[in-house]
Design a protein around this motif. Sequence first.
Motif, PDB file in Angstrom:
ATOM      1  N   ALA A 135      -2.098  10.750 -17.614  1.00 37.72           N
ATOM      2  CA  ALA A 135      -1.185  11.322 -16.627  1.00 37.72           C
ATOM      3  C   ALA A 135      -1.403  10.755 -15.219  1.00 37.72           C
ATOM      4  O   ALA A 135      -0.523  10.843 -14.378  1.00 37.72           O
ATOM      5  N   ILE A 136      -2.568  10.168 -14.970  1.00 38.56           N
ATOM      6  CA  ILE A 136      -2.873   9.604 -13.649  1.00 38.56           C
ATOM      7  C   ILE A 136      -3.239   8.139 -13.849  1.00 38.56           C
ATOM      8  O   ILE A 136      -4.202   7.838 -14.566  1.00 38.56           O
ATOM      9  N   ILE A 137      -2.497   7.243 -13.221  1.00 42.67           N
ATOM     10  CA  ILE A 137      -2.655   5.819 -13.484  1.00 42.67           C
ATOM     11  C   ILE A 137      -4.100   5.338 -13.296  1.00 42.67           C
ATOM     12  O   ILE A 137      -4.628   4.605 -14.121  1.00 42.67           O
ATOM     13  N   GLY A 138      -4.764   5.747 -12.255  1.00 41.69           N
ATOM     14  CA  GLY A 138      -6.138   5.308 -12.031  1.00 41.69           C
ATOM     15  C   GLY A 138      -7.137   5.960 -12.966  1.00 41.69           C
ATOM     16  O   GLY A 138      -8.215   5.424 -13.201  1.00 41.69           O
ATOM     17  N   ASP A 139      -6.782   7.110 -13.531  1.00 44.66           N
ATOM     18  CA  ASP A 139      -7.704   7.818 -14.416  1.00 44.66           C
ATOM     19  C   ASP A 139      -7.468   7.487 -15.883  1.00 44.66           C
ATOM     20  O   ASP A 139      -8.141   8.020 -16.755  1.00 44.66           O
TER      21      ASP A 139
ATOM     22  N   ASP B 188      -9.053   5.105  -4.629  1.00 45.89           N
ATOM     23  CA  ASP B 188      -8.036   6.148  -4.728  1.00 45.89           C
ATOM     24  C   ASP B 188      -7.300   5.966  -6.060  1.00 45.89           C
ATOM     25  O   ASP B 188      -6.563   4.990  -6.227  1.00 45.89           O
ATOM     26  N   ILE B 189      -7.483   6.890  -6.989  1.00 50.99           N
ATOM     27  CA  ILE B 189      -6.850   6.756  -8.306  1.00 50.99           C
ATOM     28  C   ILE B 189      -5.340   6.992  -8.268  1.00 50.99           C
ATOM     29  O   ILE B 189      -4.647   6.710  -9.230  1.00 50.99           O
ATOM     30  N   PHE B 190      -4.832   7.495  -7.147  1.00 48.06           N
ATOM     31  CA  PHE B 190      -3.401   7.744  -7.015  1.00 48.06           C
ATOM     32  C   PHE B 190      -2.674   6.607  -6.290  1.00 48.06           C
ATOM     33  O   PHE B 190      -1.461   6.587  -6.228  1.00 48.06           O
TER      34      PHE B 190
END
Length: 180
Positions: free
Chosen positions: A42-46, A140-142
């Motif tokens: 759900a989170i691109i960096g995660d 920044d994972i976002f």
Amino acid sequence: MYWIHPDYPDAASIFHSHLNRLIQMTNKKNGTPVYICIGTPAIIGDCLGPVIGTILSEYLPGQVYGTLDAPIHALNFNRSCREIKKQHQRPFIIAIDAALGNISQSGYILLKKGPLRPGKGVGKKLPPIGDLQITGVFQDIFDPKAGRQMAVFGKCISQGILKLYPAFQRPEQGDFVNIL
């Protein structure tokens, strides 16, 4: 502890060399390597862990947990870890996740012995996991740039891990499987 920048020439080979050395130093009981790839799509960096898990699961069935289709994240982490430990006798666990770091750490892959503490950077209190840890460090994972960074991390880490398994090298080129 090793810091590897995935943009370096031969970064996957350097990563592989350090990973192989750490496994030889710490896997004294010759446990079967089991890869636990943590994060949420759900989170691109995660989603670094699930992306790597998806790639590895194609080549290492039964040794990889946490994919884009079946992620291991904060909501199912404890249950997933219990189930994994039931399925494997004395596994040698290599935990893979995204991590938050400062500007000087961002963009690097961190490889070190000892357990990973998932969710620590965002205030989650999950139990540590693993004999070795692999993290791709994001500032920044976002951030929109996190997608490219995640892809570069994923390729380097996946290729470096698969290089541990000679069956995935292409004999005609002496190279390994091209990923991403």
